[in-house]
Design an enzyme around this catalytic site. Structure first.
Site, short mmCIF file in Angstrom:
data_model
loop_
_atom_site.label_atom_id
_atom_site.label_comp_id
_atom_site.label_asym_id
_atom_site.label_seq_id
_atom_site.Cartn_x
_atom_site.Cartn_y
_atom_site.Cartn_z
N ASN A 187 3.30 7.49 14.86
CA ASN A 187 3.78 6.66 13.30
C ASN A 187 4.93 7.45 12.91
O ASN A 187 4.98 8.47 12.08
CB ASN A 187 2.57 6.62 12.44
CG ASN A 187 3.31 6.44 11.15
OD1 ASN A 187 4.17 5.64 10.90
ND2 ASN A 187 2.29 6.53 10.15
N LYS A 216 6.00 3.53 17.14
CA LYS A 216 5.82 2.43 16.32
C LYS A 216 7.12 2.53 15.39
O LYS A 216 7.51 3.52 14.86
CB LYS A 216 4.60 2.68 15.24
CG LYS A 216 4.28 1.46 14.53
CD LYS A 216 3.08 1.66 13.81
CE LYS A 216 2.44 0.42 12.92
NZ LYS A 216 1.32 0.84 12.32
N ASN A 236 6.05 -1.46 11.58
CA ASN A 236 5.17 -0.90 10.45
C ASN A 236 5.49 -1.76 9.26
O ASN A 236 6.22 -3.00 9.26
CB ASN A 236 5.61 0.46 10.39
CG ASN A 236 4.38 1.31 9.90
OD1 ASN A 236 3.60 0.86 8.97
ND2 ASN A 236 4.35 2.69 10.34
N ASN A 275 0.82 -1.28 -0.06
CA ASN A 275 0.05 -0.01 -0.14
C ASN A 275 0.92 1.10 0.01
O ASN A 275 2.13 1.23 0.51
CB ASN A 275 -0.96 -0.15 1.39
CG ASN A 275 -0.56 0.77 2.56
OD1 ASN A 275 -0.42 1.99 2.63
ND2 ASN A 275 0.13 -0.09 3.32
N CYS A 294 7.80 8.40 8.78
CA CYS A 294 7.74 9.54 8.00
C CYS A 294 8.91 10.24 7.72
O CYS A 294 9.88 10.41 8.59
CB CYS A 294 6.71 10.66 8.60
SG CYS A 294 5.24 9.77 8.90
C1 LIG Z 1 -3.76 0.05 4.02
C2 LIG Z 1 -3.09 0.49 5.04
C3 LIG Z 1 -2.85 1.42 5.60
C4 LIG Z 1 -2.10 1.70 6.65
N1 LIG Z 1 -2.10 3.07 7.40
C5 LIG Z 1 -1.38 3.21 8.36
C6 LIG Z 1 -1.14 4.52 9.10
O1 LIG Z 1 -1.98 5.39 8.70
N2 LIG Z 1 -0.44 4.63 10.31
C7 LIG Z 1 0.55 3.69 10.70
O2 LIG Z 1 1.14 3.66 11.84
N3 LIG Z 1 0.43 2.31 10.04
C8 LIG Z 1 -0.32 2.15 8.85
N4 LIG Z 1 -0.33 0.88 8.24
C9 LIG Z 1 0.34 -0.12 8.79
C10 LIG Z 1 -0.32 -1.04 9.68
O3 LIG Z 1 -0.87 -0.57 10.99
C11 LIG Z 1 0.46 -2.37 10.40
O4 LIG Z 1 1.50 -1.78 11.16
C12 LIG Z 1 1.14 -2.93 9.06
O5 LIG Z 1 0.16 -3.25 7.94
C13 LIG Z 1 1.66 -4.54 9.58
O6 LIG Z 1 0.72 -5.14 10.09
P1 LIG Z 1 -0.32 -6.04 9.37
O7 LIG Z 1 0.60 -7.31 8.47
O8 LIG Z 1 -1.24 -7.02 10.32
O9 LIG Z 1 -1.24 -5.46 8.57
C14 LIG Z 1 -1.31 0.67 7.29
C15 LIG Z 1 -1.42 -0.58 6.73
C16 LIG Z 1 -2.31 -0.82 5.66
C17 LIG Z 1 -2.15 -2.24 4.92
#
Ligand SMILES: Cc1cc2nc3c(=O)[nH]c(=O)nc-3n(C[C@H](O)[C@H](O)[C@H](O)COP(=O)(O)O)c2cc1C
Length: 320
Positions: free
Chosen positions: A131, A169, A196, A73, A134
């Site tokens: 987060n 994070k 992340n 993403n 960035c």
């Molecule tokens: C579509 C999408 C949007 C995300 N947006 C954020 C975000 O805005 N801030 C953040 O800290 N992590 C964001 N993440 C990361 C997730 O919170 C998570 O840390 C990461 O996807 C790993 O876990 P997972 O494999 O269970 O998704 C996003 C992940 C996805 C897939």
């Protein structure tokens, strides 16, 4: 013999959660969107989509790409900015029966501190996650989470703005995640979210175009689970604050890997897109798992992976 139900409760700083499951930022809205499909009484907390000082339109489309074991993403932190967010979104969280954790993103230390202070000041927000994946405009776009000094400065500045639980994070896109974790803890973090997304890219062989509008993106889902488990293990060996382990969790067995590696709680992100009931299933099954082993609480398995065999490999390596 355990006579009462095993406890799944966990404390992250001052924040006490009945369940050790947090819905990953950007993957669960505020929870309201999922309420018709899932039992949110069986989750620990929802981490909200990251919010920035100013509104952001996000990246050009496409923003999501399917991969063999997860998704790439590049949303680009699309959000309405902290002013609109506090006026129009946050009030809706007042009546939610589950806890919501705000998530802060930014492009300077000042950005983070400003948004963190305003978000944390609201009663609707139980805790704040930073987060820090960035870029920092003041140091040639270097990612905060990839530099120990930048990590420390952003955490210190945010710590000064609130007494609420501060979760930092971490990014897996580093050589030594344990060193970054130590800086975050030293600067005042109450807990660490690990990890992340992992940087990735996909190209269409017919059109020769990158599949993401932003060219590169972040990989999530089962593909990154072993990377995440290792990161949790490495961080747990040095950090003394709780870890929220995340990356590719889809089942209770997956979650257990993280607890055994050293996580006090787990985050569930991408899996919610395919089955919003995964978190409640994991809660029920974790309790059964503890009950069947006569364990009183989830804390009893945290960091209990039997890694003694690692010494054998070291020994054999020396011989060669
Ligand atoms: C579509 C999408 C949007 C995300 N947006 C954020 C975000 O805005 N801030 C953040 O800290 N992590 C964001 N993440 C990361 C997730 O919170 C998570 O840390 C990461 O996807 C790993 O876990 P997972 O494999 O269970 O998704 C996003 C992940 C996805 C897939």
């Amino acid at each position: 013999m355990v006579e009462t139900k095993p406890s799944l409760a966990v404390k992250l700083g001052k924040l006490r959660l009945e369940y050790p499951t947090l819905m990953g930022s950007g993957c669960y809205g505020s929870g309201q969107e999922f309420a018709p499909f899932a039992n949110l009484n069986k989750i620990g907390a929802v981490v909200l989509k990251s919010v920035t000082r100013l509104p952001r339109l996000g990246n050009p489309t496409p923003r999501l790409v399917h991969t063999p074991a997860g998704m790439l993403n590049a949303i680009g932190l699309q959000n309405p900015g902290i002013d609109w967010y506090l006026d129009h979104e946050v009030p809706k969280y007042a009546k939610l029966p589950w806890r919501v954790v705000g998530s802060v993103a930014g492009f300077s230390v000042d950005d983070y501190a400003y948004v963190c202070e305003r978000l944390a000041a609201r009663d609707e927000i139980a805790a704040v996650e930073l987060n820090i994946s960035c870029p920092n405009v003041a140091s040639e776009g270097e990612t905060f989470a990839c530099d120990p000094k930048l990590t420390a400065s952003v955490v210190r500045a945010c710590r000064a703005t609130t007494d609420k639980t501060l979760i930092v994070k971490l990014s897996p896109n580093v050589t030594d995640i344990a060193a970054i974790a130590l800086e975050a803890e030293g600067a005042g973090a109450d807990a660490l979210a690990v990890i992340n997304t992992v940087r990735g890219m996909s190209i269409d062989a017919e059109t020769w175009h990158p599949r993401l509008g932003n060219v590169t993106g972040g990989l999530s889902g089962p593909a990154i689970r072993p990377i995440a488990v290792l990161a949790v293990y490495e961080v747990a060996r040095v950090a003394t604050i709780p870890i929220v382990g995340q990356g590719g969790i889809e089942t209770t067995r997956d979650a257990l890997e993280f607890f055994l590696a050293g996580a006090a709680a787990v985050g569930i992100g991408t899996a919610n897109f395919t089955d919003p009931r995964i978190p409640e299933r994991i809660a029920d099954e974790l309790r059964d798992y503890l009950w069947n082993r006569n364990l009183a609480s989830i804390g009893e398995i945290v960091g209990k992976a039997n890694v003694g065999f690692a010494n054998v490999y070291e020994y054999e390596g020396d011989e060669g």
